[in-house]
Design an enzyme around this catalytic site. Structure first.
Site, PDB file in Angstrom:
ATOM      1  N   SER A 469       0.785  -1.053   0.013  1.00 29.68           N
ATOM      2  CA  SER A 469       0.086   0.175   0.043  1.00 29.68           C
ATOM      3  C   SER A 469       0.755   1.302   0.109  1.00 29.68           C
ATOM      4  O   SER A 469       1.483   1.677  -0.999  1.00 29.68           O
ATOM      5  CB  SER A 469      -0.975   0.023   1.218  1.00 29.68           C
ATOM      6  OG  SER A 469      -2.112   0.906   1.046  1.00 29.68           O
ATOM      7  N   ASP A 480      10.145   5.077 -10.505  1.00 30.82           N
ATOM      8  CA  ASP A 480       9.490   6.079 -11.578  1.00 30.82           C
ATOM      9  C   ASP A 480      10.429   7.084 -11.873  1.00 30.82           C
ATOM     10  O   ASP A 480      10.573   7.635 -12.955  1.00 30.82           O
ATOM     11  CB  ASP A 480       8.195   6.124 -11.505  1.00 30.82           C
ATOM     12  CG  ASP A 480       7.256   5.141 -11.683  1.00 30.82           C
ATOM     13  OD1 ASP A 480       7.748   3.983 -12.054  1.00 30.82           O
ATOM     14  OD2 ASP A 480       5.935   5.285 -11.518  1.00 30.82           O
ATOM     15  N   LYS A 494      -1.138  -4.391  -3.039  1.00 26.03           N
ATOM     16  CA  LYS A 494      -2.351  -3.507  -2.782  1.00 26.03           C
ATOM     17  C   LYS A 494      -2.249  -2.299  -3.497  1.00 26.03           C
ATOM     18  O   LYS A 494      -1.519  -1.705  -3.039  1.00 26.03           O
ATOM     19  CB  LYS A 494      -2.207  -3.674  -1.184  1.00 26.03           C
ATOM     20  CG  LYS A 494      -3.520  -3.037  -0.797  1.00 26.03           C
ATOM     21  CD  LYS A 494      -3.718  -2.769   0.662  1.00 26.03           C
ATOM     22  CE  LYS A 494      -4.784  -2.115   1.222  1.00 26.03           C
ATOM     23  NZ  LYS A 494      -4.754  -0.731   0.974  1.00 26.03           N
TER      24      LYS A 494
END
Length: 715
Positions: A469, A480, A494
């Protein structure tokens, strides 16, 4: 206070008459009946979920069948209590569970719960009776470890046989650990007696919360119902503080035993309470009556000890060295706010030597993305949060001249979405961190508009299968943007966002009594457009692990949301970490190939997987003893050949102290059956084991420093 927060974080009458008749044949102390408050809470929850859940599902026949199946699984996951006849009797209500909630009728789920508790009581009483006869461990027979996929037992005789083998297996485990028959009988009889007591202490809240979570989790895995007590525990975990005496309590021999004292807490400052002392009575205020709490449920006792700040609680304490029935002492304490610093962000500096070069790696261990919502709402500038604590640690690192930072998120299951965004921004600044799409399809980009970068230098993030999460938001954004190296195992997967909905606030209740819903309201996506749902975050440099790709994370749920993708948001990479990954991976592979500690870790992983995949175990003493001797020899050889490096903070590694070896071999005992002293000794021993995963991660960061140095400006 309006409590809304985004989180990232596991023939009726004839039938009821038949159940009532059946109850006379069992020694079950009481039947539970739904209260009006529980009926109201269920109806309110159904209205909210049906309208506002991210995956809105009508409470119809199809969902009713899922609720029924999940409820039975929650009550008897290993199919070792119910008979097929019980299930057949229940099955007439299988498609009616949902409509019954709408009709304010919870009689069926409570009747099923009562039968389940009755069956549990019968089984443990049967287990106690088996102890009178002993077992023959020379015969060749096997005990099935998991029955989850097996059919329900057809007859009582079949169920008796399952339990005979279960008790025999538990007896054999203790026998292999060196216990004699009288002590084995005493241990197991006490174990089963405690199980029977737990049945007698079952409350309405237990039944209601079990059923409600069967309902909510039939929609998707991360929507849950929490009763008032569970809500308070959740809030404590998020704000990392409570009001109490500053003592951890374990239940040993049916008595609440002090297992740890918080430094600076009321109990510690009093000087009158020590680890190992037993609490046998609790009284409120200076003159309240002393309540005997021996045999109480731990959560009931804790609720009695906690209370408003600056109020008095009196304890009747039996000292650790006193015999049962010995002289008690009485201690008066004033309740104070107590911080749970053990669960907060921590730092250490690891020095990595590479020839003549020595580099300092600052490690931040973050157990969760915690946030004191109430303190923040009230405008407290120093409210407790993961971001505040990590920022403080990073500032200290700069003054301590560390060369790189490693953020350890292993085991971090998530927490506050706001904290995930703000903490990420400490490393990448005021830029998009995550995208969030709600049930209508609207997408919101998460940015900390007030952010400024605190750490500009080399960065690594360590994750494993339990990183979920909010941890995945952080790791995905760092990856990224090319801001740091992601190390470890693929994360949990999740990719959903939950909101806390206070039913008492909606009902305008004067006090907490209806509980709260933690409901999935959105799905989050990386700035690159993909979600971490199901797939998780794949590390740049992977480690072997017990929690590997063969261990299901989110994909292990039968109703998890699917992986999907949306349009990427515009973002600009912060550094070109990808360019150095092949070199780092090559150096890492060469190092672990030559490292005996990693060979031992792989051996442990293989052993864990072997045991995980076992369908059954032998109940023949000679065969089991042979297996134990082989494992003991392996661990002893490891001890003799182990490199005694610097202890780390985790429990993966090679150098096993004697207590850890004993635990690894299984002493046959369950939590609460060892003495507090023994539990603490084993816990301390486990903490001293080298964390070779962390050590190797710091070596990777040391390698990365020279390669990354031209890309960064230190501050």
């Amino acid at each position: 206070m309006k409590k809304i927060m985004l989180l990232l974080i596991l023939g009726l009458s004839g039938w009821v008459q038949a159940v009532a008749i059946d109850s006379t044949a069992a020694s079950f102390p009481h039947d539970l009946q739904p209260t009006q408050l529980e009926v109201k809470a269920a109806h309110m929850a159904a209205d909210i979920i049906s309208r506002y859940h991210y995956k809105a599902v009508p409470l119809d026949q199809a969902l009713s069948e899922k609720i029924f199946d999940r409820y039975l699984k929650a009550l008897d996951p290993e199919k070792s209590f119910f008979l097929q006849a019980d299930v057949d009797r229940f099955s007439g209500e299988r498609d009616k569970m949902g409509p019954a909630i709408r009709r304010d009728d919870l009689s069926v789920p409570f009747a099923i719960f009562n039968v389940s508790q009755r069956r549990v009581a019968q089984r443990f009483q049967y287990a106690r009776n088996l102890l009178k006869h002993g077992f023959d461990f020379q015969v060749d027979e096997r005990f099935q470890i998991s029955r989850e996929t097996q059919p329900w037992p057809q007859t009582t005789s079949e169920l008796d046989e399952l339990w005979r083998k279960r008790v025999k297996s538990e007896w054999l485990s203790l026998k292999l650990a060196g216990k004699d028959d009288p002590s084995i009988v005493k241990t197991l009889d006490k174990r089963y007696e405690h199980a029977l007591k737990r049945v007698s202490q079952t409350t309405n809240a237990d039944a209601f919360q079990t059923f409600m979570n069967a309902y909510t989790m039939s929609i998707e895995p991360h929507t849950n119902y929490m009763g008032p007590r569970a809500v308070e525990e959740f809030d404590i975990a998020m704000r990392l503080s409570l009001v109490g005496i500053g003592a951890s309590i374990s239940s040993a021999d049916d008595t609440a035993t002090i297992s740890e004292l918080t430094a600076g807490g009321p109990a510690s400052r009093s000087g009158q309470i020590k680890v190992g002392d037993r609490i046998v009575g609790v009284a409120q205020g200076a003159a309240g009556p002393m309540v005997d709490v021996v045999g109480w449920r731990p959560d009931d006792l804790i609720e009695l000890i906690r209370g408003p700040a600056e109020t008095v609680v009196r304890l009747a304490v039996l000292p650790a060295d006193a015999a049962d029935g010995g002289k008690q002492k009485f201690v008066s304490l004033v309740r104070k706010p107590v911080g749970l610093e053990e669960d907060a962000a921590k730092s250490s500096i690891e020095t990595v030597s590479d020839g003549a070069t020595s580099r300092r790696i600052g490690v931040i261990t973050l157990p969760s993305f915690y946030e004191d919502f109430a303190g923040k709402h009230d405008g407290d500038p120093n409210f407790k949060s993961a971001t505040h604590d990590v920022q403080r640690l990073l500032t200290a690192f700069k003054s301590q001249h560390v060369d790189a930072v490693l953020v350890d998120l292993r085991g971090n299951g998530g927490g506050s979405l706001t904290q995930a965004i703000e903490l990420t921004s400490l490393f990448i600044g005021n830029v998009p961190v995550v995208q969030q799409r709600d049930a209508t399809g609207d997408v919101v980009v998460g940015i900390d508009t007030q952010a400024s970068v605190v750490w500009h230098g080399p960065l690594g993030v360590l994750i494993d299968k339990r990183s979920a999460s909010a941890s995945e938001i952080f790791a995905a954004a760092i990856q990224d943007y090319g801001r740091g190296v992601i190390i470890g195992q693929p994360s949990f997967g999740k990719g959903t966002v939950q909101s806390m909905i206070d039913l008492d606030e909606l009902a305008k209740s004067a006090k907490p009594q209806l509980g709260e819903l933690k409901m999935t309201v959105a799905q989050f996506f990386r700035v690159s457009g993909g979600t971490t749902q199901l797939k998780g975050v794949v590390p740049d440099i992977g480690f072997p692990g017990i929690f590997d790709e063969g261990t299901p994370g989110e994909s292990g749920f039968d109703n998890a949301l699917p992986w999907t993708q949306i349009k990427a948001v515009y973002y600009s990479p912060r550094a070109n970490v990808k360019s150095i990954l092949p070199v780092l991976a090559e150096q890492h592979a060469l190092r672990i190939k030559q490292d005996p500690d990693f060979k031992n870790l792989q051996a442990d992983i293989d052993e864990f997987k072997r045991q995980r995949d076992m369908k059954d175990i032998s109940l023949n003493e000679a065969e089991r003893r042979k297996e134990r001797v082989t494992r003991q020899a392996q661990l002893a050889a490891r001890q003799a050949n182990s490199k005694h490096g610097k202890p780390g903070t985790g429990s993966s590694g090679a150098s096993l102290p004697n207590e850890a070896i004993s635990t690894a071999l299984d002493d046959g005992l369950l939590p609460g059956e060892r003495s507090v002293t023994e539990e603490l000794r084993v816990e301390k021993s486990l903490k001293s084991i080298k964390d070779i995963v962390l050590i190797e991660a710091t070596r990777i960061m040391s390698n990365a420093i020279g390669l990354l140095r031209p890309m960064y400006t230190w501050s």
